[in-house]
Design an enzyme around this catalytic site. Structure first.
Site, PDB file in Angstrom:
ATOM      1  N   SER A 163       1.178   1.468  -2.578  1.00  0.00           N
ATOM      2  CA  SER A 163       1.988   1.322  -1.368  1.00  0.00           C
ATOM      3  C   SER A 163       2.008  -0.129  -0.880  1.00  0.00           C
ATOM      4  CB  SER A 163       1.447   2.241  -0.264  1.00  0.00           C
ATOM      5  OG  SER A 163       1.514   3.583  -0.677  1.00  0.00           O
ATOM      6  N   ASN A 164       0.894  -0.849  -1.058  1.00  0.00           N
ATOM      7  CA  ASN A 164       0.862  -2.257  -0.656  1.00  0.00           C
ATOM      8  C   ASN A 164       1.745  -3.129  -1.535  1.00  0.00           C
ATOM      9  OD1 ASN A 164      -1.036  -2.595   1.648  1.00  0.00           O
ATOM     10  ND2 ASN A 164      -2.443  -1.580   0.251  1.00  0.00           N
TER      11      ASN A 164
ATOM     12  N   LYS B 145      -6.856   9.054  -5.572  1.00  0.00           N
ATOM     13  CA  LYS B 145      -7.042   8.089  -4.491  1.00  0.00           C
ATOM     14  C   LYS B 145      -6.758   8.816  -3.185  1.00  0.00           C
ATOM     15  CE  LYS B 145      -5.418   3.862  -2.326  1.00  0.00           C
ATOM     16  NZ  LYS B 145      -4.299   2.913  -2.129  1.00  0.00           N
TER      17      LYS B 145
END
Length: 309
Positions: free
Chosen positions: A51-52, A175
């Site tokens: 997502s980053n 995760k």
């Protein structure tokens, strides 16, 4: 697959940000500089297109390009041992399978698969399980389950669902960006670590995760301070729990402040200011971060520590 794939080894993994220029095109030199600093900081692996990494803002070709660029940068600087996990989340099973194949071709060792979130009412537990199993069946590299309710319209996979998926021979880890330590411990105490790696997705529960049997961490904060995270893992392994707890407290405060600044844009702004490469540009609709508008004393304390390690 007839034989189960191996999970990624214990360690510190970082979902790397991508750097852009003012036209929202790749800043290749800054991306390479960032990958190199992370590797020099001792990270076990780099997550590309987490997502980053603004995965949903990129074309398929761009996603493949960034994986290849990361692998090339690592190999050219004698970091062949640093693992690449590629985020391969798509909004359909077919697209996700294609992204997994692309990731393999570009040099990734694992695929981190986000549950589709466009139609949350349709994403029943059977549909979620079927989606991840079909992707894992087709993927040429082992897959991991990415549980991040913030970016999947609130879908939050429970430990029973993830535990069911963990029995698939090509699904090797998860995760948990939900930060749920109870969920993490239910998984680590049910599924052998030799078959399934469970990672918290936040640095503010790094030590708590280790105590609960996690495989380390996959978090945003190592973009800023990879060495400090390696330091905590070393302290934990050496049984220096008091020192580890003190460092964890700093990571927890710094992680909170980084999130307040606005994680992706904030990471870029902090890295640009303190490590001398890249500009804090993001792709719209994200906006820039204003560091001056927030209290970041603990984040800056962590950066000072990072530069001494």
């Amino acid at each position: 697959m007839t034989q189960s794939a191996l999970p990624p080894p214990q360690g510190v993994y970082v979902p790397a940000v991508l750097f852009f220029d003012q036209n929202e095109e790749f800043d290749i030199e800054a991306i390479k500089a960032h990958v190199l600093r992370l590797a020099q900081g001792g990270v076990t692996g780099v997550l590309v297109q987490g997502s980053n990494g603004e995965a949903q803002h990129l074309s398929h070709d761009e996603r493949k390009q960034t994986i290849a660029l990361t692998r090339e940068t690592l190999d050219a600087n004698d970091f062949q041992n640093v693992i690449i996990i590629a985020g391969t989340g798509g909004q359909s099973t077919k697209e996700t399978k294609k992204l997994c194949a692309d990731a393999k071709e570009a040099g990734a060792a694992y695929a981190l698969v986000l549950t589709p979130g466009v139609w949350p009412p349709q994403m029943t537990k059977p549909n979620i399980i079927r989606f991840h199993r079909e992707v894992a069946d087709a993927s040429p590299i082992p897959t991991m389950i990415y549980n991040f309710p913030t970016v999947t319209a609130g879908l939050n996979l429970d430990s029973d669902t993830i535990g069911t998926l963990a029995t698939h021979p090509n699904i090797v880890g998860t995760k948990l960006s939900c930060g749920d330590i109870g969920k993490l411990q239910r998984l680590t105490s049910t599924v052998p670590a030799s078959e399934f790696a469970t990672f918290p997705g936040k640095s503010d529960v790094f030590l708590q995760g280790l105590v609960s049997g996690s495989a380390g961490v996959i978090g945003a904060l190592p973009n800023v301070a990879p060495k400090a995270h390696l330091r905590l893992l070393k302290l934990y392994k050496e049984g220096k729990f008091e020192e580890a707890a003190k460092l964890q407290a700093l990571l927890g405060h710094a992680d909170w402040q980084l999130g307040n600044v606005g994680s992706i844009a904030g990471i870029k702004a902090v890295v640009s200011k303190h490590f001398g490469y890249g500009k804090p540009f993001v792709r719209g609709p994200l906006g820039p971060a204003n560091l001056d508008a927030f209290t970041i004393d603990k984040l800056e304390e962590l950066i000072e520590l990072e530069k001494t390690l």
